[in-house]
Enzyme design. Structure first.
Site, PDB file in Angstrom:
ATOM      1  N   CYS A  40     -19.394  -6.225   4.277  1.00  0.00           N
ATOM      2  CA  CYS A  40     -18.761  -4.769   4.765  1.00  0.00           C
ATOM      3  C   CYS A  40     -17.259  -4.764   3.858  1.00  0.00           C
ATOM      4  O   CYS A  40     -16.922  -5.814   3.578  1.00  0.00           O
ATOM      5  CB  CYS A  40     -18.384  -4.905   6.252  1.00  0.00           C
ATOM      6  SG  CYS A  40     -17.341  -3.440   6.678  1.00  0.00           S
ATOM      7  N   CYS A  83     -16.200  -9.129   6.113  1.00  0.00           N
ATOM      8  CA  CYS A  83     -15.658  -7.890   5.990  1.00  0.00           C
ATOM      9  C   CYS A  83     -14.321  -8.040   5.048  1.00  0.00           C
ATOM     10  O   CYS A  83     -13.564  -8.833   5.404  1.00  0.00           O
ATOM     11  CB  CYS A  83     -15.115  -7.263   7.240  1.00  0.00           C
ATOM     12  SG  CYS A  83     -16.411  -7.211   8.271  1.00  0.00           S
ATOM     13  N   ARG A 118     -17.112  -2.262  18.441  1.00  0.00           N
ATOM     14  CA  ARG A 118     -16.542  -3.364  18.141  1.00  0.00           C
ATOM     15  C   ARG A 118     -15.213  -3.512  18.731  1.00  0.00           C
ATOM     16  O   ARG A 118     -14.250  -2.610  18.659  1.00  0.00           O
ATOM     17  CB  ARG A 118     -16.329  -3.745  16.716  1.00  0.00           C
ATOM     18  CG  ARG A 118     -15.588  -4.918  16.400  1.00  0.00           C
ATOM     19  CD  ARG A 118     -15.749  -5.538  15.026  1.00  0.00           C
ATOM     20  NE  ARG A 118     -17.047  -5.360  14.324  1.00  0.00           N
ATOM     21  CZ  ARG A 118     -17.620  -4.431  13.413  1.00  0.00           C
ATOM     22  NH1 ARG A 118     -16.692  -3.927  13.027  1.00  0.00           N
ATOM     23  NH2 ARG A 118     -18.683  -4.676  12.996  1.00  0.00           N
ATOM     24  N   CYS A 174       0.667  -1.350   0.013  1.00  0.00           N
ATOM     25  CA  CYS A 174      -0.043  -0.112   0.087  1.00  0.00           C
ATOM     26  C   CYS A 174       0.860   1.336  -0.003  1.00  0.00           C
ATOM     27  O   CYS A 174       1.902   1.352   0.767  1.00  0.00           O
ATOM     28  CB  CYS A 174      -0.957  -0.081   0.998  1.00  0.00           C
ATOM     29  SG  CYS A 174      -1.898   1.565   1.123  1.00  0.00           S
ATOM     30  N   CYS A 202       0.700   5.052   6.588  1.00  0.00           N
ATOM     31  CA  CYS A 202      -0.036   4.720   7.768  1.00  0.00           C
ATOM     32  C   CYS A 202       1.145   3.934   8.994  1.00  0.00           C
ATOM     33  O   CYS A 202       1.423   3.008   8.558  1.00  0.00           O
ATOM     34  CB  CYS A 202      -1.161   3.864   7.919  1.00  0.00           C
ATOM     35  SG  CYS A 202      -2.302   4.565   6.598  1.00  0.00           S
ATOM     36  N   CYS A 224     -19.130   2.361   9.347  1.00  0.00           N
ATOM     37  CA  CYS A 224     -18.312   1.505  10.027  1.00  0.00           C
ATOM     38  C   CYS A 224     -17.066   2.245  10.302  1.00  0.00           C
ATOM     39  O   CYS A 224     -16.237   2.403   9.591  1.00  0.00           O
ATOM     40  CB  CYS A 224     -17.939   0.271   9.903  1.00  0.00           C
ATOM     41  SG  CYS A 224     -16.829  -0.850  10.795  1.00  0.00           S
ATOM     42  N   CYS A 255       0.769   0.347   9.950  1.00  0.00           N
ATOM     43  CA  CYS A 255       0.138  -0.767   9.285  1.00  0.00           C
ATOM     44  C   CYS A 255       1.209  -1.328   8.773  1.00  0.00           C
ATOM     45  O   CYS A 255       2.128  -1.124   7.900  1.00  0.00           O
ATOM     46  CB  CYS A 255      -1.027  -0.207   8.062  1.00  0.00           C
ATOM     47  SG  CYS A 255      -1.630  -1.191   7.231  1.00  0.00           S
TER      48      CYS A 255
HETATM   49  N1  SAM Z   1      -6.791   0.577   3.149  1.00  0.00           N
HETATM   50  C1  SAM Z   1      -7.881   0.907   3.812  1.00  0.00           C
HETATM   51  C2  SAM Z   1      -8.164   1.943   4.852  1.00  0.00           C
HETATM   52  O1  SAM Z   1      -7.074   2.463   5.249  1.00  0.00           O
HETATM   53  O2  SAM Z   1      -9.105   2.457   5.114  1.00  0.00           O
HETATM   54  C3  SAM Z   1      -8.571  -0.387   4.544  1.00  0.00           C
HETATM   55  C4  SAM Z   1      -7.608  -1.481   5.388  1.00  0.00           C
HETATM   56  S1  SAM Z   1      -6.936  -0.582   6.779  1.00  0.00           S
HETATM   57  C5  SAM Z   1      -6.139  -1.980   7.360  1.00  0.00           C
HETATM   58  C6  SAM Z   1      -8.392  -0.494   7.957  1.00  0.00           C
HETATM   59  C7  SAM Z   1      -8.244   0.099   9.610  1.00  0.00           C
HETATM   60  O3  SAM Z   1      -7.540  -1.161  10.385  1.00  0.00           O
HETATM   61  C8  SAM Z   1      -7.181   1.151   9.698  1.00  0.00           C
HETATM   62  O4  SAM Z   1      -7.633   2.318   9.401  1.00  0.00           O
HETATM   63  C9  SAM Z   1      -6.937   0.914  10.917  1.00  0.00           C
HETATM   64  O5  SAM Z   1      -7.529   1.607  11.946  1.00  0.00           O
HETATM   65  C10 SAM Z   1      -7.003  -0.391  11.313  1.00  0.00           C
HETATM   66  N2  SAM Z   1      -5.485  -1.136  11.453  1.00  0.00           N
HETATM   67  C11 SAM Z   1      -4.884  -1.398  10.253  1.00  0.00           C
HETATM   68  N3  SAM Z   1      -3.600  -1.801  11.002  1.00  0.00           N
HETATM   69  C12 SAM Z   1      -3.659  -1.935  12.296  1.00  0.00           C
HETATM   70  C13 SAM Z   1      -2.725  -2.311  13.228  1.00  0.00           C
HETATM   71  N4  SAM Z   1      -1.506  -2.862  13.117  1.00  0.00           N
HETATM   72  N5  SAM Z   1      -3.100  -2.417  14.609  1.00  0.00           N
HETATM   73  C14 SAM Z   1      -4.570  -1.942  14.867  1.00  0.00           C
HETATM   74  N6  SAM Z   1      -5.275  -1.628  13.969  1.00  0.00           N
HETATM   75  C15 SAM Z   1      -4.910  -1.537  12.843  1.00  0.00           C
HETATM   76 FE1  SF4 Z   2      -2.965   1.352   3.497  1.00  0.00          FE
HETATM   77 FE2  SF4 Z   2      -2.776   0.256   5.797  1.00  0.00          FE
HETATM   78 FE3  SF4 Z   2      -2.877   2.721   5.509  1.00  0.00          FE
HETATM   79 FE4  SF4 Z   2      -5.068   1.195   4.621  1.00  0.00          FE
HETATM   80  S1  SF4 Z   2      -4.214   1.473   6.832  1.00  0.00           S
HETATM   81  S2  SF4 Z   2      -4.346   2.997   3.561  1.00  0.00           S
HETATM   82  S3  SF4 Z   2      -3.960  -0.567   3.901  1.00  0.00           S
HETATM   83  S4  SF4 Z   2      -1.220   1.636   4.753  1.00  0.00           S
END
Ligand code: SAM
Ligand code: SF4
Ligand code: DTB
Length: 328
Positions: free
Chosen positions: A137, A106, A269, A62, A66, A197, A69
């Site tokens: 979802c 989801c 959740r 990606c 973030c 959500c 992530c």
């Molecule tokens: N790329 C999309 C986005 O950012 O909306 C979808 C996937 S992203 C993994 C969805 C959410 O999962 C993130 O906004 C974050 O709140 C949560 N998330 C992702 N990685 C995480 C982690 N390592 N620990 C806890 N929550 C996490």
């Molecule tokens: Fe990409 Fe992870 Fe950020 Fe979602 S949370 S936009 S998958 S880097």
């Protein structure tokens, strides 16, 4: 105790101030739990917990940065990037999740936002999962207004897009998109008639004030999100994990309780982080008003408790999976 209790049957408030929310966080723990449990009972059966299953339909690579992530190219976690899954393979997983008792499926993709061609494939997945009798979802990153409308046409029930943290702390977490971008996507989703959500993550080194700011941002959206995922930071080798200490479990429980009180009709959740949590902490989260979990051995890329251990936990606590249709 400075936080006044409210009329339980009043319609949900969207005019919470940060001071109101900070005062809730500051309540003595027994009073906070009592208030959250009281609000929970006014709107839900506290013995029923909704279960969703997650699948990563497109993993890794990606471009967003973030810090939490495992799927971001900015975190060299060694995760192998994959292509978008085939529709049939996704439906096979959905059938298995349904047969294991999940009511919502989801699907998550590691995108900044979907390309229109990929969106068509996701729409076919949504149609197929709906035909299995499950709620759907998806979480695909930022959406334009027409993309949200297209997803609605395919029958999508929920779109997950989190605010993640407070507006102030946000710049320490992500620089490749703005808080306002997230609010815009949420507006497109809501305007298209899809249920929202939306929640966040705790344990990224943010302060109590940032947790107050996150709940304030969620509880003052034009409408409360129908589902509010509260994630505890998980994963390895990410910048967020390396730079922050684990969240104190009781502070996590307080965050759940304040989400329940401020967004009384939403599904709250207990999301990422259960694998590392004791049964006692999870039980406190359910007492604090959490009424939904992810079930199945994997979240998107990280482990989640096995079905058997969740079954045992539900049995010990006298909980049962919420039947469809649920109220959110
Ligand atoms: N790329 C999309 C986005 O950012 O909306 C979808 C996937 S992203 C993994 C969805 C959410 O999962 C993130 O906004 C974050 O709140 C949560 N998330 C992702 N990685 C995480 C982690 N390592 N620990 C806890 N929550 C996490
Ligand atoms: Fe990409 Fe992870 Fe950020 Fe979602 S949370 S936009 S998958 S880097
Ligand atoms: C949400 O708030 N939590 C889920 C779901 N929405 C998509 C994701 C949690 C991801 C945890 C880290 C991982 O497994 O990669």
């Amino acid at each position: 105790m400075n936080a006044p209790a409210r009329d339980l049957h009043a319609s949900p408030r969207s005019d919470w101030t940060r001071e109101d929310i900070a005062a809730l966080f500051d309540l003595p723990f027994p009073e906070l739990m009592f208030r959250a449990a009281t609000v929970h009972r006014a709107h839900f059966d506290p013995a029923q917990v909704q279960t969703s299953t997650l699948i990563s339909i497109k993993t890794g690579g990606c471009p967003e940065d973030c810090s939490y992530c495992t799927q971001s190219v900015s975190n060299p976690t060694g995760l192998k990037a994959t292509k978008l899954m085939e529709v049939e393979a996704v439906l096979t997983e959905a059938r298995a999740a349904r047969d294991a008792g999940a009511s919502r499926f989801c699907m998550g993709a590691a995108w900044r936002g979907p390309k229109d061609k990929d969106l068509e494939t996701v729409c076919a997945m949504v149609e197929g999962v709906k035909a299995l009798g499950m709620e759907t979802c998806v979480t695909l990153g930022m959406l334009t207004a027409p993309q949200a409308v297209r997803l609605k046409q395919s029958g999508l029930d929920y779109y997950n897009h989190n605010l993640d943290t407070s507006p102030e702390f946000y710049r320490h977490v992500i620089t490749t998109r703005a808080y306002q971008d997230r609010l815009d996507t949420l507006e497109h989703v809501r305007d298209a008639g899809i249920s929202v959500c939306c929640g966040g993550i705790v344990g990224m080194g943010e302060s109590r004030q940032d947790r107050v700011g996150l709940i304030h941002a969620l509880a003052t959206l034009p409408a409360h999100p129908e589902s509010v995922p509260v994630n505890a930071l998980v994963g390895e080798d990410t910048r967020a994990v390396e730079s922050s200490a684990k969240i104190d479990p009781l502070e996590f429980v307080r965050t759940i309780a304040v989400a329940r009180i401020t967004m009384p009709k939403s599904m709250v959740r207990l999301s990422a982080g259960r694998q590392e949590m004791s049964e006692e902490t999870q039980a406190l989260c359910f007492l604090a008003g959490a009424n939904s979990i992810f079930c199945g051995p994997k979240l998107l890329t990280t482990p989640n408790p096995l079905a058997d251990s969740d079954r045992q936990l539900f049995e010990k606590l006298g909980l049962s999976p919420m039947k469809l249709p649920c109220t959110a």
